[in-house]
Write an enzyme that holds these catalytic residues in place. Structure first.
Site, mmCIF file in Angstrom:
data_model
loop_
_atom_site.group_PDB
_atom_site.id
_atom_site.type_symbol
_atom_site.label_atom_id
_atom_site.label_comp_id
_atom_site.label_asym_id
_atom_site.label_seq_id
_atom_site.Cartn_x
_atom_site.Cartn_y
_atom_site.Cartn_z
ATOM 1 N N ALA A 144 0.830 -1.209 0.000
ATOM 2 C CA ALA A 144 0.000 0.000 0.000
ATOM 3 C C ALA A 144 0.857 1.249 0.000
ATOM 4 O O ALA A 144 2.059 1.192 0.255
ATOM 5 C CB ALA A 144 -0.912 -0.001 1.214
ATOM 6 N N ASN A 145 0.252 2.368 -0.300
ATOM 7 C CA ASN A 145 0.878 3.681 -0.125
ATOM 8 C C ASN A 145 0.270 4.320 1.110
ATOM 9 O O ASN A 145 -0.886 4.054 1.449
ATOM 10 C CB ASN A 145 0.567 4.573 -1.327
ATOM 11 C CG ASN A 145 1.577 4.405 -2.435
ATOM 12 O OD1 ASN A 145 2.298 3.420 -2.499
ATOM 13 N ND2 ASN A 145 1.623 5.374 -3.314
ATOM 14 N N ARG A 146 0.998 5.224 1.726
ATOM 15 C CA ARG A 146 0.464 5.987 2.843
ATOM 16 C C ARG A 146 -0.444 7.090 2.316
ATOM 17 O O ARG A 146 0.000 7.924 1.540
ATOM 18 C CB ARG A 146 1.617 6.690 3.543
ATOM 19 C CG ARG A 146 2.011 6.078 4.833
ATOM 20 C CD ARG A 146 2.985 6.998 5.530
ATOM 21 N NE ARG A 146 4.202 6.286 5.876
ATOM 22 C CZ ARG A 146 4.281 5.434 6.891
ATOM 23 N NH1 ARG A 146 3.238 5.184 7.652
ATOM 24 N NH2 ARG A 146 5.417 4.829 7.145
ATOM 25 N N VAL B 93 -1.519 6.356 -5.557
ATOM 26 C CA VAL B 93 -1.654 5.065 -6.250
ATOM 27 C C VAL B 93 -0.360 4.271 -6.073
ATOM 28 O O VAL B 93 0.729 4.820 -6.265
ATOM 29 C CB VAL B 93 -1.916 5.310 -7.755
ATOM 30 C CG1 VAL B 93 -2.128 3.983 -8.484
ATOM 31 C CG2 VAL B 93 -3.113 6.238 -7.953
#
Ligand code: CTP
Ligand code: CA
Length: 226
Positions: free
Chosen positions: A33-35, A100
């Site tokens: 995931a990204n923060r 994204v």
């Protein structure tokens, strides 16, 4: 809200917004995931709704509550976000506030990957579609105004200006997310708006105020005041 919906400058304008992180599965229990809390995207959507816009809000799994008065499309992965945005077009403007994930696992395991005595698993990656670039470079049905974000940790203006050119979007909202600024995960933001006219620094302010100001600018651009 009633009055805004009937009288706002963005009445009758359709705007697509991406927001939040994406999650890229590795196996049924793990993901990359990204923060991103989704707070800035939600604030922009709420501001645009207040100006009367019809908003399609395409959101990854965000922790911030979704905006009110929008068409909410929930997605998990970058590919799903890409497909949802393409389906939501045509639009008068598109704002890409999502963080994204640039890569996904090249292959997903259908079963949970187990620890073994043989050693560590290796992950290989595949690149995700660049949604902002894809929409910016549409030859047919491109929104009249395409706005991207650039979260950078160094040489912010230089990186963001290059990003604007590379992707072909109209504006980039650039911000410095180096840990010392405390912006990631906080309630404030300090941004620079990069357009064909150059770079304009905005003072540090609450994410809601950044959103209001950006929404006003979008309204000006769509109604020919800018
Ligand atoms: N973006 C997107 N789709 C992607 C990656 C990014 O739509 N697959 C959008 C983001 O929502 C943001 C802008 O592109 O509006 C810039 O994202 P950023 O991660 O800063 O750019 P990248 O081209 O991925 O470059 P970097 O190597 O700095 O991550
Ligand atoms: Ca990226």
């Amino acid at each position: 809200i009633e009055a805004a919906l009937t009288d706002g400058p963005l009445k009758g304008r359709r705007i697509v917004i991406t927001s939040g992180p994406t999650h890229e599965p590795i196996d049924p229990v793990r993901y990359i995931a990204n923060r991103s809390s989704g707070a800035q995207g939600t604030a922009i959507a709420n501001a645009l709704v207040r100006l009367g816009a019809e908003v399609v809000f395409v959101s990854g799994p965000a922790s911030a509550p979704p905006p009110l008065g929008v068409t909410l499309v929930k997605v998990e992965t970058a590919q799903q976000m890409h497909d949802a945005v393409m389906q939501a077009l045509p639009a008068d403007a598109a704002v890409f506030a999502a963080a994204v994930a640039d890569w996904r696992a090249a292959s997903q395991s259908a079963q949970k990957i187990k620890k073994t005595r043989e050693g560590l698993p290796t992950l290989s990656f595949a690149e995700n579609p660049d949604i902002l670039a894809a929409v910016s470079q549409l030859t047919e049905g491109r929104p009249g105004l395409v706005v991207g974000f650039a979260a950078e940790t160094d040489n912010v203006i230089e990186h963001a200006t290059a990003k604007r050119a590379r992707k072909g979007c109209d504006w980039i909202v650039a911000n410095d997310v180096s840990p010392a600024t405390g912006i990631m995960g906080g309630t404030e933001n300090a941004v620079t708006l990069i357009s064909a006219d150059g770079a304009e620094d905005w003072p540090r302010m609450g994410k809601d105020l950044v959103a209001d100001r950006l929404a006003e600018r979008i309204a000006d651009a769509l109604t020919g005041k800018d």
